[in-house]
Scaffold this active site. Structure first.
Site, mmCIF file in Angstrom:
data_model
loop_
_atom_site.group_PDB
_atom_site.id
_atom_site.type_symbol
_atom_site.label_atom_id
_atom_site.label_comp_id
_atom_site.label_asym_id
_atom_site.label_seq_id
_atom_site.Cartn_x
_atom_site.Cartn_y
_atom_site.Cartn_z
ATOM 1 C CD GLU A 180 -2.832 -1.100 -0.080
ATOM 2 O OE1 GLU A 180 -3.135 -0.024 -0.619
ATOM 3 O OE2 GLU A 180 -3.169 -2.197 -0.539
ATOM 4 C CD1 TRP A 220 -1.237 -0.433 -4.098
ATOM 5 C CD2 TRP A 220 -1.738 0.817 -5.908
ATOM 6 N NE1 TRP A 220 -1.725 -1.265 -5.083
ATOM 7 C CE2 TRP A 220 -2.046 -0.521 -6.192
ATOM 8 C CE3 TRP A 220 -1.956 1.779 -6.890
ATOM 9 C CZ2 TRP A 220 -2.570 -0.924 -7.430
ATOM 10 C CZ3 TRP A 220 -2.478 1.388 -8.117
ATOM 11 C CH2 TRP A 220 -2.777 0.050 -8.375
ATOM 12 C CD1 TRP A 245 -16.559 12.231 -19.055
ATOM 13 C CD2 TRP A 245 -17.268 10.587 -17.728
ATOM 14 N NE1 TRP A 245 -15.475 11.437 -18.774
ATOM 15 C CE2 TRP A 245 -15.878 10.421 -17.961
ATOM 16 C CE3 TRP A 245 -17.923 9.645 -16.929
ATOM 17 C CZ2 TRP A 245 -15.145 9.366 -17.426
ATOM 18 C CZ3 TRP A 245 -17.185 8.601 -16.389
ATOM 19 C CH2 TRP A 245 -15.823 8.472 -16.640
ATOM 20 C CG ASN A 262 -8.727 2.095 -0.225
ATOM 21 O OD1 ASN A 262 -8.611 3.020 -1.025
ATOM 22 N ND2 ASN A 262 -8.566 0.831 -0.590
ATOM 23 C CD1 TRP A 320 -12.360 10.722 -15.027
ATOM 24 C CD2 TRP A 320 -11.165 11.869 -13.542
ATOM 25 N NE1 TRP A 320 -11.292 11.269 -15.691
ATOM 26 C CE2 TRP A 320 -10.531 11.970 -14.812
ATOM 27 C CE3 TRP A 320 -10.584 12.513 -12.458
ATOM 28 C CZ2 TRP A 320 -9.350 12.704 -15.008
ATOM 29 C CZ3 TRP A 320 -9.414 13.232 -12.653
ATOM 30 C CH2 TRP A 320 -8.812 13.324 -13.909
ATOM 31 C CD1 TRP A 351 -10.762 11.001 -6.792
ATOM 32 C CD2 TRP A 351 -12.657 10.340 -7.781
ATOM 33 N NE1 TRP A 351 -11.788 11.160 -5.897
ATOM 34 C CE2 TRP A 351 -12.962 10.770 -6.482
ATOM 35 C CE3 TRP A 351 -13.683 9.872 -8.586
ATOM 36 C CZ2 TRP A 351 -14.265 10.748 -5.965
ATOM 37 C CZ3 TRP A 351 -14.979 9.846 -8.081
ATOM 38 C CH2 TRP A 351 -15.255 10.280 -6.786
HETATM 39 P P1 FAD Z 1 -3.511 2.271 5.010
HETATM 40 O O1 FAD Z 1 -4.343 1.145 4.496
HETATM 41 O O2 FAD Z 1 -3.035 2.174 6.382
HETATM 42 O O3 FAD Z 1 -2.281 2.399 4.014
HETATM 43 C C1 FAD Z 1 -1.035 2.995 4.405
HETATM 44 C C2 FAD Z 1 -0.667 4.116 3.480
HETATM 45 O O4 FAD Z 1 -0.508 3.635 2.153
HETATM 46 C C3 FAD Z 1 -1.716 5.206 3.385
HETATM 47 O O5 FAD Z 1 -1.628 6.094 4.456
HETATM 48 C C4 FAD Z 1 -1.374 5.825 2.046
HETATM 49 O O6 FAD Z 1 -0.316 6.737 2.162
HETATM 50 C C5 FAD Z 1 -0.909 4.633 1.234
HETATM 51 N N1 FAD Z 1 -2.008 4.114 0.412
HETATM 52 C C6 FAD Z 1 -2.887 3.136 0.720
HETATM 53 N N2 FAD Z 1 -3.715 2.905 -0.315
HETATM 54 C C7 FAD Z 1 -3.362 3.761 -1.291
HETATM 55 C C8 FAD Z 1 -3.835 3.997 -2.603
HETATM 56 N N3 FAD Z 1 -4.850 3.324 -3.146
HETATM 57 N N4 FAD Z 1 -3.236 4.963 -3.322
HETATM 58 C C9 FAD Z 1 -2.206 5.671 -2.829
HETATM 59 N N5 FAD Z 1 -1.709 5.474 -1.595
HETATM 60 C C10 FAD Z 1 -2.274 4.526 -0.842
HETATM 61 N N6 FAD Z 1 -4.954 8.498 -0.537
HETATM 62 C C11 FAD Z 1 -4.296 9.615 -0.171
HETATM 63 O O7 FAD Z 1 -3.318 9.524 0.574
HETATM 64 N N7 FAD Z 1 -4.689 10.832 -0.630
HETATM 65 C C12 FAD Z 1 -5.774 10.980 -1.452
HETATM 66 O O8 FAD Z 1 -6.086 12.099 -1.862
HETATM 67 C C13 FAD Z 1 -6.502 9.812 -1.818
HETATM 68 N N8 FAD Z 1 -7.616 9.892 -2.590
HETATM 69 C C14 FAD Z 1 -8.291 8.745 -2.938
HETATM 70 C C15 FAD Z 1 -9.413 8.821 -3.771
HETATM 71 C C16 FAD Z 1 -10.118 7.671 -4.136
HETATM 72 C C17 FAD Z 1 -11.315 7.781 -5.054
HETATM 73 C C18 FAD Z 1 -9.688 6.422 -3.662
HETATM 74 C C19 FAD Z 1 -10.418 5.164 -4.063
HETATM 75 C C20 FAD Z 1 -8.576 6.324 -2.852
HETATM 76 C C21 FAD Z 1 -7.859 7.465 -2.493
HETATM 77 N N9 FAD Z 1 -6.708 7.401 -1.663
HETATM 78 C C22 FAD Z 1 -6.037 8.550 -1.329
HETATM 79 C C23 FAD Z 1 -6.107 6.088 -1.322
HETATM 80 C C24 FAD Z 1 -6.561 5.451 -0.002
HETATM 81 O O9 FAD Z 1 -7.956 5.426 0.080
HETATM 82 C C25 FAD Z 1 -5.985 6.153 1.227
HETATM 83 O O10 FAD Z 1 -4.595 6.315 1.089
HETATM 84 C C26 FAD Z 1 -6.229 5.318 2.490
HETATM 85 O O11 FAD Z 1 -7.612 5.097 2.649
HETATM 86 C C27 FAD Z 1 -5.677 6.059 3.681
HETATM 87 O O12 FAD Z 1 -5.983 5.395 4.866
HETATM 88 P P2 FAD Z 1 -4.846 4.714 5.738
HETATM 89 O O13 FAD Z 1 -3.753 5.685 5.971
HETATM 90 O O14 FAD Z 1 -5.498 4.115 6.916
HETATM 91 O O15 FAD Z 1 -4.328 3.604 4.733
#
Ligand code: FAD
Length: 482
Positions: free
Chosen positions: A287, A290, A318, A354, A372, A395
């Protein structure tokens, strides 16, 4: 050779921390009087103004940083305006010989930094930048042909093959004092008052839920990491999909502002699992991968928030939602409990789980067929973790227009999703209290067998809107094939 009065500027941006901060540590090594500055720059060409939730976070994070710097014998200077102009002025005021920062990766921001570096070189000032916010610099992870990766799995494999991320650097115990700058009194350069930046919301002040949920700043970031390591990480593979429990780290806003470095997160996990990483640890690390992937996408595609990554989507049909439809989605009154719970969680806390982000985003771009970019803009304004890479990349992933995107025909069904991941309706009850009285089965589809008075009927039917989305996608494919 630096003149006796030469000083150093450290310009902090998305790295609001003392721990593992290479620019700051380098300033300690130089040992000259130090000015630490944060610039609120919403004026340089192309720089995107911050969203409301991020502004709230920034205010509190700067308060916390200021206190930490004071403890280390330094002080935080706040300035506002186009960063190039501000830095030039500050360098003159302080007689700076060294200008240090940790790198950032957005297109407009890189252009600003490159301009300042060129100016510094012309003026005999040594400008130096450091790697601090990504585990792998985007230009170091390339495909066999030297280009950026378009698919996550080989990208992450290449990152892993590049070796273990470096060990994080400890925070400096003591920082060089600001010194005395001509004309401004001992040890002082002018600083804006944070309150004058008006980052906090007033009338209405919607930030109560954010304040109850988060502790912005370095201490808050480390305490989140400790909590995560002490519990949820062990079962992360399963727990991360369940929105009704704290199964994820919630580090995202702290990483967004650089209150904790990804190297620190990585290292602390390694200390806890010194021998072999468990599958849960592997999933968590990916993650973080990602996050790296999103930034390398932005680095290679600076227009990620405005342009389809896959240009064929420029012809996608759209549908412009009505103001009422868009508002129903934004306010969490679509009639689909999981979507509504997510959108209300976002509004109340500045964060959304997420899995629910994916379902809520899919509902907007597929069931409502909205572009989007409308959803991305709402998240930009309301998420405390909104960043210019992860938000548009995700997105576009949901919309199907992005890199390594979810195929367009993958349309999240919010009812199936909540039945699977919130079977007992714990999450739904927390954020949609109108449904709290329904039992575990009925709560997912309240319109069935219940005469709901204070909860809306579904705004679109799921089967029809799904068919419409698939037909629109097919139309695009036919156009491209012909
Ligand atoms: P954890 O599950 O604990 O993951 C640890 C870290 O990994 C996160 O803090 C984050 O830095 C990174 N991470 C995890 N999943 C993703 C992912 N899919 N993409 C990129 N990094 C990821 N994340 C953001 O940080 N900023 C945003 O603006 C953002 N916008 C999003 C918009 C949409 C439509 C979606 C579907 C996801 C988005 N995310 C975004 C990704 C993800 O949802 C969040 O990073 C995550 O929910 C943060 O919670 P956590 O720190 O508990 O994640």
């Amino acid at each position: 050779m630096a003149s006796p009065s030469a000083s150093t500027i450290v310009w902090l941006r998305d790295d609001l921390r003392l721990d593992d901060n290479p620019a700051l540590l380098h300033a300690v090594d130089i040992g000259r009087p130090l000015t630490v500055v944060y610039i609120l720059d919403e004026e340089s060409p192309g720089v995107r103004p911050l969203g409301g939730a991020v502004r709230w976070w920034l205010h509190h994070s700067l308060v916390s940083l200021d206190a930490a710097l004071a403890k280390a014998g330094s002080t935080l200077v706040l300035r506002r305006g186009p960063a190039g102009d501000v830095i030039r002025r500050l360098a003159k005021e302080t007689g700076a010989q060294h200008l240090l920062w940790n790198r950032r990766y957005g297109g407009p921001e890189r252009a600003v930094d490159a301009g300042i570096k060129a100016w510094a070189a012309e003026n005999g000032i040594e400008a130096q930048s450091f790697q601090a916010n990504l585990l792998h610099e985007p230009w170091t992870i390339t495909t066999g042909s030297g280009g950026p990766y378009k698919v996550f799995t080989p990208f992450w494999r290449a990152c892993t093959a590049a070796g273990e991320p470096r060990t994080p650097l400890d925070a400096p115990g003591r920082l060089p004092s600001p010194g005395s700058h001509a004309g401004t009194g001992p040890g002082q350069v002018d600083s804006d008052a944070l309150a004058d930046w008006a980052l906090l919301p007033v009338s209405p002040d919607w930030s109560g839920g954010l304040a109850r949920t988060w502790q912005p700043g370095e201490a808050g970031a480390h305490s989140r990491l400790d909590d995560f390591l002490a519990g949820p990480l062990e079962d992360y593979g399963t727990g991360r999909d369940v929105p009704g429990v704290e199964g994820t780290s919630r580090l995202s806003p702290h990483l967004r502002f650089g209150e904790i470095s990804p190297f620190r997160v990585w290292h602390e996990i390694r200390l806890r699992y010194p021998r072999e990483a468990t599958p849960d640890v592997g999933i968590f690390r990916s993650e973080l991968g990602w996050r790296e992937f999103c930034w390398q996408l932005l680095y290679a595609n600076p227009q990620l928030a405005t342009r389809n990554y896959r240009p064929e989507f420029d012809r996608f049909d759209w549908q412009e939602p009505t103001a009422a439809e868009l508002e129903a989605w934004q306010q969490g009154s679509t009639g689909y409990p999981l979507v509504d719970a997510g959108m209300r969680q976002l509004w109340q806390t500045g964060w959304m789980h997420n899995r629910v982000r994916m379902a809520a985003a899919s509902f907007l771009v597929k069931n409502l067929l909205a572009d989007w970019r409308l959803g991305e803009a709402w998240f930009w304004d309301t998420l405390v973790d909104a960043d210019s890479a992860s938000n548009p990349a995700n997105w576009q992933w949901v919309a199907g227009s992005g890199a390594d995107a979810s195929p367009y025909f993958r349309i999240f069904n919010p009812v199936t999703q909540s039945k699977k991941f919130d079977a007992e309706g714990r999450y739904l009850r927390e954020f949609v209290p109108e449904l709290a009285g329904l039992d575990g089965k009925a709560i997912h589809e309240p319109w069935k067998d219940h005469d709901m008075k204070d909860y809306p009927a579904p705004m679109v039917g799921l089967p029809e809107s799904r068919e419409r989305a698939l037909a629109t996608y097919q139309k695009l494919k036919d156009q491209l094939d012909s």
